[in-house]
Design an enzyme around this catalytic site. Structure first.
Site, PDB file in Angstrom:
ATOM      1  CG  HIS A  65      54.623  48.456  96.822  1.00  0.00           C
ATOM      2  ND1 HIS A  65      55.748  47.676  96.950  1.00  0.00           N
ATOM      3  CD2 HIS A  65      53.629  47.768  97.439  1.00  0.00           C
ATOM      4  CE1 HIS A  65      55.437  46.567  97.620  1.00  0.00           C
ATOM      5  NE2 HIS A  65      54.156  46.594  97.919  1.00  0.00           N
ATOM      6  CG  ASN A  93      59.307  49.215  96.026  1.00  0.00           C
ATOM      7  OD1 ASN A  93      58.245  48.629  96.251  1.00  0.00           O
ATOM      8  ND2 ASN A  93      59.548  50.447  96.425  1.00  0.00           N
ATOM      9  CG  HIS A 193      48.123  39.144  98.226  1.00  0.00           C
ATOM     10  ND1 HIS A 193      48.682  39.025  99.473  1.00  0.00           N
ATOM     11  CD2 HIS A 193      48.741  40.220  97.656  1.00  0.00           C
ATOM     12  CE1 HIS A 193      49.587  39.982  99.660  1.00  0.00           C
ATOM     13  NE2 HIS A 193      49.639  40.722  98.569  1.00  0.00           N
TER      14      HIS A 193
HETATM   15  C1  HEM Z   1      48.686  43.140 104.076  1.00  0.00           C
HETATM   16  C2  HEM Z   1      49.847  43.490 103.736  1.00  0.00           C
HETATM   17  C3  HEM Z   1      50.580  42.986 102.534  1.00  0.00           C
HETATM   18  C4  HEM Z   1      51.739  42.285 102.533  1.00  0.00           C
HETATM   19  C5  HEM Z   1      52.539  41.832 103.743  1.00  0.00           C
HETATM   20  C6  HEM Z   1      52.082  42.032 101.148  1.00  0.00           C
HETATM   21  C7  HEM Z   1      53.204  41.364 100.730  1.00  0.00           C
HETATM   22  C8  HEM Z   1      53.433  40.912  99.440  1.00  0.00           C
HETATM   23  C9  HEM Z   1      54.549  40.109  99.025  1.00  0.00           C
HETATM   24  C10 HEM Z   1      55.705  39.674  99.904  1.00  0.00           C
HETATM   25  C11 HEM Z   1      54.373  39.798  97.715  1.00  0.00           C
HETATM   26  C12 HEM Z   1      55.299  38.942  96.834  1.00  0.00           C
HETATM   27  C13 HEM Z   1      56.264  39.808  96.073  1.00  0.00           C
HETATM   28  C14 HEM Z   1      57.246  38.990  95.262  1.00  0.00           C
HETATM   29  O1  HEM Z   1      57.753  37.992  95.763  1.00  0.00           O
HETATM   30  O2  HEM Z   1      57.511  39.376  94.105  1.00  0.00           O
HETATM   31  C15 HEM Z   1      53.145  40.423  97.298  1.00  0.00           C
HETATM   32  C16 HEM Z   1      52.621  40.348  96.026  1.00  0.00           C
HETATM   33  C17 HEM Z   1      51.568  41.098  95.593  1.00  0.00           C
HETATM   34  N1  HEM Z   1      50.882  42.045  96.344  1.00  0.00           N
HETATM   35 FE1  HEM Z   1      50.970  42.281  98.344  1.00  0.00          FE
HETATM   36  N2  HEM Z   1      51.126  42.571 100.349  1.00  0.00           N
HETATM   37  C18 HEM Z   1      50.199  43.192 101.130  1.00  0.00           C
HETATM   38  C19 HEM Z   1      49.099  43.912 100.694  1.00  0.00           C
HETATM   39  C20 HEM Z   1      48.839  44.186  99.366  1.00  0.00           C
HETATM   40  C21 HEM Z   1      47.910  45.181  98.880  1.00  0.00           C
HETATM   41  C22 HEM Z   1      47.068  46.083  99.770  1.00  0.00           C
HETATM   42  C23 HEM Z   1      47.940  45.126  97.521  1.00  0.00           C
HETATM   43  C24 HEM Z   1      47.185  45.934  96.490  1.00  0.00           C
HETATM   44  C25 HEM Z   1      46.066  46.574  96.683  1.00  0.00           C
HETATM   45  C26 HEM Z   1      48.869  44.080  97.153  1.00  0.00           C
HETATM   46  C27 HEM Z   1      49.105  43.649  95.871  1.00  0.00           C
HETATM   47  C28 HEM Z   1      49.949  42.620  95.536  1.00  0.00           C
HETATM   48  C29 HEM Z   1      49.982  41.988  94.230  1.00  0.00           C
HETATM   49  C30 HEM Z   1      49.060  42.291  93.059  1.00  0.00           C
HETATM   50  C31 HEM Z   1      51.005  41.038  94.269  1.00  0.00           C
HETATM   51  C32 HEM Z   1      51.480  40.140  93.106  1.00  0.00           C
HETATM   52  C33 HEM Z   1      52.586  40.869  92.374  1.00  0.00           C
HETATM   53  C34 HEM Z   1      53.087  40.147  91.122  1.00  0.00           C
HETATM   54  O3  HEM Z   1      52.577  39.095  90.747  1.00  0.00           O
HETATM   55  O4  HEM Z   1      54.027  40.683  90.490  1.00  0.00           O
HETATM   56  N3  HEM Z   1      49.419  43.557  98.292  1.00  0.00           N
HETATM   57  N4  HEM Z   1      52.601  41.111  98.366  1.00  0.00           N
END
Ligand code: HEM
Ligand SMILES: *[C@@H]1O[C@H](CO)[C@@H](O)[C@H](O)[C@H]1NC(C)=O
Ligand SMILES: *[C@@H]1O[C@H](CO)[C@@H](O)[C@H](O)[C@H]1NC(C)=O
Ligand SMILES: *[C@@H]1O[C@H](CO)[C@@H](O)[C@H](O)[C@H]1NC(C)=O
Length: 331
Positions: A65, A93, A193
């Site tokens: 981000h 965020n 993810h």
């Molecule tokens: C394709 C588009 C993507 C969407 C729509 C998306 C959306 C989200 C959402 C909604 C969450 C949950 C956040 C929460 O409820 O706290 C999440 C978690 C996460 N995302 Fe994505 N994401 C995307 C792509 C990515 C990319 C490219 C990365 C990193 C290279 C990434 C890394 C993560 C990680 C590591 C988590 C877990 C965070 C945690 O456990 O604190 N995401 N994402």
């Protein structure tokens, strides 16, 4: 132009840019100025991850981000104040975990003792993310160094740069394309993810009152729906409830996320969509079948993320505190 200035000007031009206006990132940027940089970050990161195992996923998301909004410049680490709402306080965020910010702060504190004023917060975040991904089983990738930190951070700048789970895949592909990431790179990166959590509000519409025809999203595995409904029953009262992004191997960085998608075990609508859309399905199938192919693609794409729009040379600054631009610091 006088004779004197005609002679002086080239001389001055030679002398002024001790720091180049812009320069390339290098692997050994701190070799002379902070030789223990890598070792210190590695140690802080390992201690933190062992104590708080959710640090890796949180930090990876913070890094992504930060980079995707105006480049990898630690602008996401800046706190809001009475006069300015910072990136960190944009809605997308606000769920980022404090432990991800804390691991950078800890490394920064150690590094300021070791080599004051030398190491940027953006380099720490990049290096820490790589170390954490490796630590939980993911691929290693080289992190080039020499980023400068931003001197400002604005919540409004986040708008339009970060994909949301309820966007169409076309919209999400467009966002990544606008930053020069291909569909294949997007699928590989979203393999992030394979670790971490999502809060129930991010997928509640898929499991409760989905449509007049079906109470849940029919692309989901029905047993998975039941489990998530139980978990999220009280999510409106308790906004902290969250589910594993990868229910089969939640803490391990592997290719199970893609295998899950093939079985209707994708948590976010945007995740699940990638397994059926003809533009993305071939890559989901490839990475589900071949973890080596996923790791290679993820490592390459992360290297690309890590140099996205970086500030170098005289652009930006080395922040003394990661949460405040130097001009706003009182001590
Ligand atoms: C394709 C588009 C993507 C969407 C729509 C998306 C959306 C989200 C959402 C909604 C969450 C949950 C956040 C929460 O409820 O706290 C999440 C978690 C996460 N995302 Fe994505 N994401 C995307 C792509 C990515 C990319 C490219 C990365 C990193 C290279 C990434 C890394 C993560 C990680 C590591 C988590 C877990 C965070 C945690 O456990 O604190 N995401 N994402
Ligand atoms: C998607 O979700 C966001 C935040 O949860 C919300 O503000 C927005 O209105 C939603 N968009 C659509 C098209 O449903
Ligand atoms: C866009 O991405 C491609 C493939 O990764 C790369 O070769 C190219 O240099 C990038 N272009 C820009 C403008 O960053
Ligand atoms: C898996 O992918 C790697 C890297 O692209 C490739 O070298 C290897 O041959 C693939 N393995 C199989 C079984 O297809």
């Amino acid at each position: 132009m006088s004779m004197a200035s005609r002679l002086l000007l080239p001389l001055l031009l030679l002398l002024i840019p001790l720091l180049p206006a812009e320069s390339k990132l290098t692997l050994d940027y701190y070799k002379k100025t902070c030789p223990n940089f890598a070792q210190i970050v590695q140690q802080v990161v390992a201690d933190k991850q062992l104590a708080i195992p959710t640090t890796a996923a949180g930090t990876l998301r913070v890094f992504f981000h930060d980079c995707i909004v105006g480049g990898c410049d630690a602008s996401l680490l800046i706190s809001s104040n009475a006069f300015n709402k910072a990136e960190r306080d944009n809605d997308v965020n606000t769920a980022l975990p404090g432990d991800a910010f804390d691991v950078v702060t800890r490394a920064k504190t150690r590094l300021e003792l070791e080599c004051p004023g030398i190491v940027s917060c953006s380099d720490i975040l990049a290096e820490a993310t790589r170390d954490l991904v490796s630590m939980v089983g993911g691929p290693f990738f080289p992190v080039r160094l020499g980023r400068k930190d931003s001197v400002e951070s604005r919540a409004a700048d986040v708008e339009g740069h970060i994909a949301l789970p309820n966007m169409t895949l076309t919209k999400i592909i467009d966002i990544f394309a606008s930053k020069n990431f291909s569909v294949q790179e997007m699928v590989a990166l979203t393999g992030a993810h394979t670790i971490g959590f999502s809060h129930c509000s991010e997928f509640a519409n898929r499991i409760f009152n989905y449509s007049p025809k079906s109470d849940h999203d029919p692309s989901m595995n029905p047993e998975y729906v039941q489990g998530l409904r139980k978990l999220c029953a009280n999510y409106k009262q308790d906004s902290t409830i969250a589910a594993f992004n990868d229910p089969m191997s939640p803490g391990k960085f592997d290719n199970t996320y893609f295998v899950n998608l093939q079985r209707g075990l994708g948590l976010l609508a945007s995740d699940q969509a990638m397994a059926s859309d003809p533009r993305t399905k071939p890559f989901v199938d490839l990475y589900a079948a071949n973890q080596t192919a996923f790791f290679q693609a993820f490592a390459h794409a992360m290297e690309k993320v890590s140099v996205h729009n970086v500030k170098t040379g005289r652009k930006g600054e080395v922040r003394r505190r990661c949460d405040t631009p130097n001009s706003m610091q009182t001590n």
